[in-house]
Design a protein around this motif. Structure first.
Motif, PDB file in Angstrom:
ATOM      1  N   LEU A   1      83.698  77.586  17.826  1.00 23.44           N
ATOM      2  CA  LEU A   1      83.945  79.409  18.749  1.00 23.44           C
ATOM      3  C   LEU A   1      85.203  79.055  18.135  1.00 23.44           C
ATOM      4  CD1 LEU A   1      82.034  78.397  22.297  1.00 23.44           C
ATOM      5  CD2 LEU A   1      81.465  79.837  20.338  1.00 23.44           C
ATOM      6  N   GLU A   2      85.695  80.604  18.288  1.00 28.27           N
ATOM      7  CA  GLU A   2      87.225  81.295  18.192  1.00 28.27           C
ATOM      8  C   GLU A   2      87.054  82.704  18.997  1.00 28.27           C
ATOM      9  OE1 GLU A   2      87.687  84.102  17.062  1.00 28.27           O
ATOM     10  OE2 GLU A   2      89.826  83.515  16.083  1.00 28.27           O
ATOM     11  N   GLU A   3      88.340  82.169  19.750  1.00 26.60           N
ATOM     12  CA  GLU A   3      88.596  83.183  20.093  1.00 26.60           C
ATOM     13  C   GLU A   3      90.213  83.391  20.127  1.00 26.60           C
ATOM     14  OE1 GLU A   3      87.170  84.901  24.185  1.00 26.60           O
ATOM     15  OE2 GLU A   3      89.430  84.486  24.499  1.00 26.60           O
ATOM     16  N   ASP A   4      90.796  84.115  19.585  1.00 25.65           N
ATOM     17  CA  ASP A   4      92.427  85.052  18.927  1.00 25.65           C
ATOM     18  C   ASP A   4      92.977  83.944  18.825  1.00 25.65           C
ATOM     19  OD1 ASP A   4      92.053  87.289  21.161  1.00 25.65           O
ATOM     20  OD2 ASP A   4      93.198  86.050  22.335  1.00 25.65           O
ATOM     21  N   GLY A   5      92.577  83.570  17.522  1.00 25.42           N
ATOM     22  CA  GLY A   5      93.003  82.386  16.081  1.00 25.42           C
ATOM     23  C   GLY A   5      92.614  81.299  17.124  1.00 25.42           C
ATOM     24  N   PHE A   6      92.474  80.577  18.255  1.00 23.65           N
ATOM     25  CA  PHE A   6      92.219  79.357  18.114  1.00 23.65           C
ATOM     26  C   PHE A   6      90.859  79.252  18.242  1.00 23.65           C
ATOM     27  CE2 PHE A   6      95.410  80.096  21.199  1.00 23.65           C
ATOM     28  CZ  PHE A   6      95.987  79.380  21.466  1.00 23.65           C
ATOM     29  N   LEU A   7      90.618  77.937  17.728  1.00 22.89           N
ATOM     30  CA  LEU A   7      88.999  77.408  16.960  1.00 22.89           C
ATOM     31  C   LEU A   7      88.834  76.322  18.239  1.00 22.89           C
ATOM     32  CD1 LEU A   7      89.961  76.722  13.296  1.00 22.89           C
ATOM     33  CD2 LEU A   7      88.432  78.884  15.060  1.00 22.89           C
TER      34      LEU A   7
ATOM     35  N   MET B   1      84.730  84.266  24.168  1.00 19.28           N
ATOM     36  CA  MET B   1      84.096  83.818  22.941  1.00 19.28           C
ATOM     37  C   MET B   1      83.854  84.928  22.194  1.00 19.28           C
ATOM     38  SD  MET B   1      85.228  80.758  22.824  1.00 19.28           S
ATOM     39  CE  MET B   1      85.997  80.765  24.049  1.00 19.28           C
ATOM     40  N   ARG B   2      84.361  85.607  20.904  1.00 21.50           N
ATOM     41  CA  ARG B   2      84.236  86.963  20.360  1.00 21.50           C
ATOM     42  C   ARG B   2      83.941  86.788  18.906  1.00 21.50           C
ATOM     43  NH1 ARG B   2      89.373  88.219  23.108  1.00 21.50           N
ATOM     44  NH2 ARG B   2      88.775  88.787  25.132  1.00 21.50           N
ATOM     45  N   ARG B   3      83.662  85.795  17.937  1.00 25.53           N
ATOM     46  CA  ARG B   3      83.708  86.044  17.015  1.00 25.53           C
ATOM     47  C   ARG B   3      82.569  84.376  16.762  1.00 25.53           C
ATOM     48  NH1 ARG B   3      88.930  87.142  13.493  1.00 25.53           N
ATOM     49  NH2 ARG B   3      87.519  87.725  12.065  1.00 25.53           N
ATOM     50  N   LEU B   4      81.648  85.109  15.577  1.00 29.77           N
ATOM     51  CA  LEU B   4      81.426  84.122  14.834  1.00 29.77           C
ATOM     52  C   LEU B   4      81.316  83.980  13.615  1.00 29.77           C
ATOM     53  CD1 LEU B   4      78.050  82.965  15.229  1.00 29.77           C
ATOM     54  CD2 LEU B   4      77.603  84.935  14.166  1.00 29.77           C
ATOM     55  N   PHE B   5      81.510  82.687  13.148  1.00 25.08           N
ATOM     56  CA  PHE B   5      81.399  82.093  11.981  1.00 25.08           C
ATOM     57  C   PHE B   5      80.740  80.931  11.131  1.00 25.08           C
ATOM     58  CE2 PHE B   5      85.911  82.964  13.382  1.00 25.08           C
ATOM     59  CZ  PHE B   5      86.713  83.064  12.321  1.00 25.08           C
ATOM     60  N   PRO B   6      79.576  81.230   9.693  1.00 25.91           N
ATOM     61  CA  PRO B   6      79.178  80.691   9.300  1.00 25.91           C
ATOM     62  C   PRO B   6      79.549  78.882   9.329  1.00 25.91           C
ATOM     63  CG  PRO B   6      80.192  81.411   7.802  1.00 25.91           C
ATOM     64  CD  PRO B   6      80.356  82.388   9.501  1.00 25.91           C
ATOM     65  N   VAL B   7      78.805  77.701   9.607  1.00 28.70           N
ATOM     66  CA  VAL B   7      78.880  76.632   9.568  1.00 28.70           C
ATOM     67  C   VAL B   7      78.123  75.873   7.767  1.00 28.70           C
ATOM     68  CG1 VAL B   7      78.942  74.602  10.378  1.00 28.70           C
ATOM     69  CG2 VAL B   7      80.001  76.289  11.791  1.00 28.70           C
TER      70      VAL B   7
ATOM     71  N   GLY C   1      77.889  82.250  19.322  1.00 32.46           N
ATOM     72  CA  GLY C   1      78.886  83.815  19.484  1.00 32.46           C
ATOM     73  C   GLY C   1      78.523  85.376  19.321  1.00 32.46           C
ATOM     74  N   GLU C   2      78.642  86.304  20.059  1.00 29.71           N
ATOM     75  CA  GLU C   2      78.188  87.316  19.872  1.00 29.71           C
ATOM     76  C   GLU C   2      78.789  88.932  20.241  1.00 29.71           C
ATOM     77  OE1 GLU C   2      75.371  87.969  23.332  1.00 29.71           O
ATOM     78  OE2 GLU C   2      73.939  86.937  22.356  1.00 29.71           O
ATOM     79  N   GLY C   3      79.787  88.405  19.622  1.00 34.42           N
ATOM     80  CA  GLY C   3      81.450  89.253  19.448  1.00 34.42           C
ATOM     81  C   GLY C   3      81.344  90.195  20.773  1.00 34.42           C
ATOM     82  N   ARG C   4      81.234  89.079  21.821  1.00 37.52           N
ATOM     83  CA  ARG C   4      81.814  89.309  22.905  1.00 37.52           C
ATOM     84  C   ARG C   4      82.413  87.707  23.962  1.00 37.52           C
ATOM     85  NH1 ARG C   4      78.468  87.595  26.093  1.00 37.52           N
ATOM     86  NH2 ARG C   4      76.387  87.340  25.794  1.00 37.52           N
ATOM     87  N   GLU C   5      82.955  88.443  25.120  1.00 33.93           N
ATOM     88  CA  GLU C   5      83.246  87.164  25.982  1.00 33.93           C
ATOM     89  C   GLU C   5      82.162  86.705  26.673  1.00 33.93           C
ATOM     90  OE1 GLU C   5      86.146  86.774  29.484  1.00 33.93           O
ATOM     91  OE2 GLU C   5      87.099  87.282  27.561  1.00 33.93           O
TER      92      GLU C   5
END
Length: 287
Positions: A271-277, A1-7, A39-43
């Motif tokens: 969580l998000e990775e490569d466009g998958f939520l 998981m590489r990216r953080l989205f606000p909710v 998420g913390e910007g890394r796998e």
């Protein structure tokens, strides 16, 4: 998981369910807000995924004596499968989350049609989760529980003949006696969870809970999930939204008759990775 989205929390909190962590290393005593995004910007490591998807500590105190979670994947246009299987709309990250959720469960509940289509095999022990499972009082791997009215299953498959943990078959009292005997000869444990030929969802949940299997995971298929939804026994939905379009007439993640009143769930994490939520929703208990 590489990216953080606000909710933005726009729904009431789920009573008696712990909030999701705000990160894999949240400090002790950190405030528990509404839905959390992790998420913390890394796998993430498998251990961090397991923390993010941990079952409530009081799963046995939940309604029906267990916490029932569903894990499903859907395309952008609502398809739960392509050419009869979920793999074409899945991803490596999705399978990683799938494996982590399995490693946390006491039992994986699945419909007979999904067993046939997806080529189900026994759950395996995974070294990365061995200490966590031992600390939780769990065996080396979750049991697989197959829901079937007809017991029209191939009992010569490894799922029944060589599982690490004996496979369960959930059926009704009117199931064909010859098929019941065949299942038992193959080494499966037959559990009656209905007065007729089929399985009653609430009785199935309670029957598994009575065997100490309170952390329950269902992987469908759509018809079985629809039955759990209609019966009001689903506590949590973990839905992977795949960045794919399939068109066609594939099933949605839940099938069967519609509810008179839609069942409302609250967003717990994304969580998000490569466009998958990778989304997680929890049932909102009635006041």
């Amino acid at each position: 998981m590489r990216r953080l989205f606000p909710v933005t929390d726009q729904t009431p909190p789920v009573p008696a369910a712990p909030a999701a962590p705000t990160g894999p290393a949240a400090p002790p005593g950190a405030p528990a807000a509404g839905p959390a995004v992790v998420g913390e910007g890394r796998e993430w490591s498998l251990d961090e995924l397991a923390d993010a998807y941990a079952y409530p500590e009081d799963a046995a105190s939940a309604r029906h004596g267990a916490w029932l979670r569903a894990n499903m994947v859907s395309s952008l246009d609502g398809a739960a499968q392509h050419d009869g299987r979920s793999e074409p709309i899945s991803s490596a990250a999705d399978m990683r989350v799938f494996g982590a959720m399995r490693a946390l469960a006491d039992v994986v509940v699945v419909g007979a049609e999904t067993v046939r289509l997806e080529g189900y095999r026994p759950a395996r022990a995974r070294e990365a989760f061995a200490a966590r499972r031992e600390a939780a009082g769990q065996g080396p791997a979750p049991a697989i529980a197959v829901v079937s009215a007809s017991l029209n299953l191939d009992f010569s498959l490894p799922l029944f003949t060589s599982p690490l943990v004996p496979t369960l078959v959930l059926t009704g009292a009117a199931a064909p006696p010859a098929r019941v005997r065949e299942a038992e000869r193959a080494g499966a444990e037959v559990v009656v969870a209905g007065d007729g030929p089929g399985v009653e969802p609430e009785r199935a949940v309670r029957a598994l809970a009575g065997r100490g299997m309170t952390r329950q995971l269902t992987e469908g298929g759509p018809r079985l999930l629809g039955q759990f939804v209609a019966a009001g026994v689903l506590d949590e939905l973990c839905l992977t939204v795949s960045p794919t379009l399939t068109a066609g007439d594939a099933q949605r993640i839940a099938g069967g008759p519609s509810l008179a009143v839609p069942s409302r769930f609250a967003l717990a994490s994304v969580l998000e990775e490569d466009g998958f939520l990778f989304t997680r929703y929890r049932r909102i208990s009635p006041v």
